[in-house]
Design an enzyme around this catalytic site. Structure first.
Site, short mmCIF file in Angstrom:
data_model
loop_
_atom_site.label_atom_id
_atom_site.label_comp_id
_atom_site.label_asym_id
_atom_site.label_seq_id
_atom_site.Cartn_x
_atom_site.Cartn_y
_atom_site.Cartn_z
N GLY A 32 62.51 47.07 29.21
CA GLY A 32 62.81 48.32 28.51
C GLY A 32 62.73 48.46 27.08
O GLY A 32 61.95 49.61 26.52
N VAL B 162 68.17 48.60 34.55
CA VAL B 162 67.15 48.52 34.04
C VAL B 162 67.00 47.50 32.94
O VAL B 162 67.97 47.05 32.33
CB VAL B 162 67.00 49.99 32.98
CG1 VAL B 162 65.55 49.75 32.17
CG2 VAL B 162 66.90 50.98 33.53
N CYS B 163 65.97 46.73 33.12
CA CYS B 163 65.68 45.21 32.44
C CYS B 163 65.84 45.64 30.97
O CYS B 163 64.87 46.51 30.19
CB CYS B 163 64.37 44.77 32.95
SG CYS B 163 64.19 43.11 31.52
N VAL B 164 66.62 45.01 30.00
CA VAL B 164 66.71 45.24 28.64
C VAL B 164 65.12 44.91 28.01
O VAL B 164 64.55 45.56 27.16
CB VAL B 164 67.74 44.53 27.99
CG1 VAL B 164 67.73 43.08 28.30
CG2 VAL B 164 68.11 44.79 26.52
#
Lengths: 119, 130
Positions: free
Chosen positions: A82, A77-79
């Protein structure tokens, strides 16, 4: 074949997440490798453990977690995407991890094919 | 097509294309594609950036999104060559359909026709669009 998968849309709102799941599952069942599923844009919402769909509906988040467990699949999941949407370490579902966009580029470099699911 | 795996120590350089197809505001795609492009610049890949459909509006001059309380990230496109991203394409038909020309754009671009762009996409290893 080594695949990288990019999921650009949130669960339930858009078919993209379902299609990505079906594709990943089929590819894995047929013996292909899925190097990474990367969740970007609203796609990061696929990784929230707080999702609680009605009992007669598919549980998209749980389905990803189970696929991740069964195949040691990397659910990334892209930080940055996110953080905007409240998807942080505290709320990610089992099997998902928070990581940087660089991991998408790396997957693109290492995979034979990168498949994008979204509009 | 068969793809042989390369286990040598040499870093792999692939042809990446980022395809912008949506207007700069209204959805988050343009901003987040830009963030993706900036990160990819650190990986020393062969990066191509393309604007087509409403995506051409992303690099239109005279944007003032602050009235919508939106960040004006259009300035960032001007910094891209500083990141080594110099291969920027705009689809001719998309631009013309919207009454735009090179003079309306904030950065220099290569304007190419739909067919030619299709061939260019075909030559890429990785195409990421939004």
């Amino acid at each position: 074949m080594k695949y990288a998968i990019l999921v650009n849309e949130g669960p339930f709102n858009h078919q993209a997440s379902d299609s990505a799941y079906q594709f990943a599952k089929s590819a894995l069942q047929k013996g292909h490798e899925v190097l990474r599923v990367f969740f970007y844009y609203d796609g990061v919402l696929n990784g929230t453990k707080h999702s609680a769909p009605q009992a007669d509906d598919r549980n998209i988040v749980k389905r990803w977690s189970e696929l991740g467990k069964d195949y040691h699949l990397d659910l990334a999941v892209c930080v940055a995407a996110g953080l905007r949407r409240g998807i942080t370490e505290e709320v990610v579902a089992p099997g998902f991890r928070i990581t940087g966009l660089g991991q998408l580029v790396e997957a693109g470099i290492d995979a034979d094919r990168t498949i994008v699911f979204g509009d | 097509m068969s793809v042989e795996s390369d286990n040598s120590a040499e870093p792999k350089v692939k042809r990446f294309m980022y395809v912008n197809r949506k207007a700069p505001h209204g959805t988050v795609y343009a901003l987040e594609v830009l963030e993706m492009v900036l990160i990819s610049a650190m990986f020393e890949q062969d990066v191509h950036l393309t604007f087509l459909d409403d995506g051409v509006f992303q690099i239109k001059k005279g944007q003032n999104p602050s009235v919508l309380e939106m960040k004006d990230f259009s300035k960032t496109y001007r910094a891209l060559d500083g990141y080594g991203i110099e291969k920027v394409f705009v689809e001719k038909e998309s631009m013309e359909e919207r009454g735009l020309s090179q003079d309306d754009l904030i950065i220099p671009v290569e304007i190419i026709g739909r067919e030619e762009l299709g061939a260019l996409m075909e030559s890429m290893d990785v195409v990421l669009s939004a």
